[in-house]
Design a protein around this motif. Sequence first.
Motif, short mmCIF file in Angstrom:
data_model
loop_
_atom_site.label_atom_id
_atom_site.label_comp_id
_atom_site.label_asym_id
_atom_site.label_seq_id
_atom_site.Cartn_x
_atom_site.Cartn_y
_atom_site.Cartn_z
N ALA A 30 0.83 -1.20 0.00
CA ALA A 30 0.00 0.00 0.00
C ALA A 30 0.87 1.25 0.00
O ALA A 30 0.35 2.36 0.08
CB ALA A 30 -0.92 -0.01 1.22
N GLN A 31 2.18 1.07 -0.09
CA GLN A 31 3.10 2.21 -0.10
C GLN A 31 3.48 2.53 -1.54
O GLN A 31 4.18 1.77 -2.19
CB GLN A 31 4.35 1.90 0.72
N HIS A 32 2.99 3.64 -2.04
CA HIS A 32 3.23 4.05 -3.42
C HIS A 32 3.80 5.46 -3.45
O HIS A 32 3.12 6.39 -3.80
CB HIS A 32 1.93 3.99 -4.23
N ASP A 33 5.03 5.58 -3.04
CA ASP A 33 5.70 6.87 -2.96
C ASP A 33 5.10 7.69 -1.82
O ASP A 33 4.32 7.19 -1.01
CB ASP A 33 5.64 7.62 -4.29
N ALA A 86 7.99 -2.27 3.59
CA ALA A 86 8.24 -1.40 2.44
C ALA A 86 8.88 -0.11 2.94
O ALA A 86 8.49 0.43 3.97
CB ALA A 86 6.93 -1.12 1.70
N TYR A 87 9.86 0.39 2.19
CA TYR A 87 10.66 1.53 2.63
C TYR A 87 10.55 2.71 1.66
O TYR A 87 10.62 2.52 0.45
CB TYR A 87 12.14 1.15 2.73
N LEU A 88 10.42 3.89 2.22
CA LEU A 88 10.65 5.15 1.51
C LEU A 88 11.86 5.79 2.20
O LEU A 88 11.89 5.88 3.43
CB LEU A 88 9.46 6.09 1.64
N TYR A 89 12.83 6.23 1.43
CA TYR A 89 14.00 6.82 2.08
C TYR A 89 14.52 7.97 1.24
O TYR A 89 14.19 8.13 0.07
CB TYR A 89 15.09 5.77 2.29
N THR A 90 15.36 8.77 1.87
CA THR A 90 16.06 9.82 1.14
C THR A 90 17.53 9.84 1.55
O THR A 90 17.87 9.60 2.71
CB THR A 90 15.43 11.20 1.38
N ILE A 113 -1.48 3.78 10.21
CA ILE A 113 -0.73 2.79 9.45
C ILE A 113 0.44 2.33 10.31
O ILE A 113 1.15 3.15 10.89
CB ILE A 113 -0.20 3.41 8.13
N GLU A 114 0.63 1.02 10.40
CA GLU A 114 1.75 0.50 11.17
C GLU A 114 3.04 0.93 10.49
O GLU A 114 3.24 0.67 9.30
CB GLU A 114 1.68 -1.01 11.28
N ARG A 115 3.92 1.59 11.22
CA ARG A 115 5.03 2.31 10.60
C ARG A 115 6.23 2.36 11.52
O ARG A 115 6.14 2.03 12.70
CB ARG A 115 4.58 3.73 10.28
N ASP A 116 7.32 2.86 10.96
CA ASP A 116 8.53 3.11 11.73
C ASP A 116 9.32 4.18 10.99
O ASP A 116 9.27 4.27 9.77
CB ASP A 116 9.36 1.83 11.86
N LEU A 117 10.03 4.98 11.73
CA LEU A 117 10.90 6.01 11.17
C LEU A 117 12.32 5.63 11.57
O LEU A 117 12.62 5.54 12.76
CB LEU A 117 10.51 7.38 11.73
N ILE A 118 13.19 5.38 10.58
CA ILE A 118 14.53 4.88 10.88
C ILE A 118 15.57 5.67 10.08
O ILE A 118 15.23 6.30 9.08
CB ILE A 118 14.66 3.38 10.56
N LEU A 150 17.12 9.43 6.20
CA LEU A 150 15.94 9.06 6.97
C LEU A 150 15.08 8.16 6.10
O LEU A 150 15.02 8.33 4.88
CB LEU A 150 15.14 10.32 7.37
N ALA A 151 14.41 7.21 6.74
CA ALA A 151 13.55 6.29 6.00
C ALA A 151 12.25 6.07 6.76
O ALA A 151 12.21 6.06 7.99
CB ALA A 151 14.25 4.95 5.79
N LEU A 152 11.19 5.89 5.99
CA LEU A 152 9.87 5.59 6.53
C LEU A 152 9.52 4.16 6.15
O LEU A 152 9.60 3.79 4.98
CB LEU A 152 8.83 6.57 5.95
N VAL A 153 9.14 3.37 7.13
CA VAL A 153 8.83 1.96 6.92
C VAL A 153 7.33 1.74 7.05
O VAL A 153 6.73 2.16 8.03
CB VAL A 153 9.56 1.07 7.96
N MET A 154 6.73 1.10 6.06
CA MET A 154 5.36 0.61 6.16
C MET A 154 5.48 -0.88 6.47
O MET A 154 6.04 -1.64 5.69
CB MET A 154 4.56 0.83 4.88
N LYS A 155 4.96 -1.27 7.62
CA LYS A 155 5.14 -2.63 8.09
C LYS A 155 4.19 -3.61 7.39
O LYS A 155 3.15 -3.22 6.87
CB LYS A 155 4.90 -2.70 9.61
N ASN A 156 4.58 -4.88 7.43
CA ASN A 156 3.72 -6.00 7.01
C ASN A 156 3.22 -5.90 5.58
O ASN A 156 2.03 -6.11 5.31
CB ASN A 156 2.53 -6.13 7.97
#
Length: 198
Positions: free
Chosen positions: A80-83, A130-134, A155-160, A171-177
């Motif tokens: 469900a992560q599309h940019d 799924a990861y979004l990062y810069t 949304i189940e998430r993490d910021l790493i 920095l990266a945004l994680v969408m879990k599962n």
Amino acid sequence: MANPYFAKEAPETYWKTSTDLPSFPALQEDTECDVTIIGGGITGITTAYELTKRGFRVVLIEANQVLNGTTAHTTAKITAQHDMIYDEFIRNFGLNHARLYYEANQNAVDYIKGIIDEHQINCEWTEQDAYLYTANENAVQKIRTEHEAYTKLEIERDLIKDLPIPLGSKLALVMKNQAQFHPLQYLKALLEQIVQKG
């Protein structure tokens, strides 16, 4: 430079080289059906699968070979992560519509997993984040803003900061599962189900 996906013969992919795809004869005569589907990719095959399950007589038409277009050249992620879209969706369409978009895409992940379980399809399904990062300091705030949108949408998430592979992430945004799979092995099994139902 020419786009290889629009060449007469698309480049070979892992998905294609690792799958023995079925071939079907060309339609040579008139035939009767309830539904005609044009296109033998994931959308056409999934539609044919659902309709034949419900007893409809279906003809699936493909110009060349099934599973040879976009589906054969996919990233194979199911997510469900599309940019960075959710902050924009909330601002332009509101929280409820953004949540509906997320839920529809998450339901699609669950739908595919359900079919895999039902038919015991060996298609390399694995749950993945799924990861979004810069790697650009100037885009860090965009990641943070998208994280805030995930929070609003629950949304189940993490910021790493550090990714599983070294890409110089700031920095990266994680969408879990979320998930990944072998799309052609999955769809080959659906084609077998369609053929069995006539």
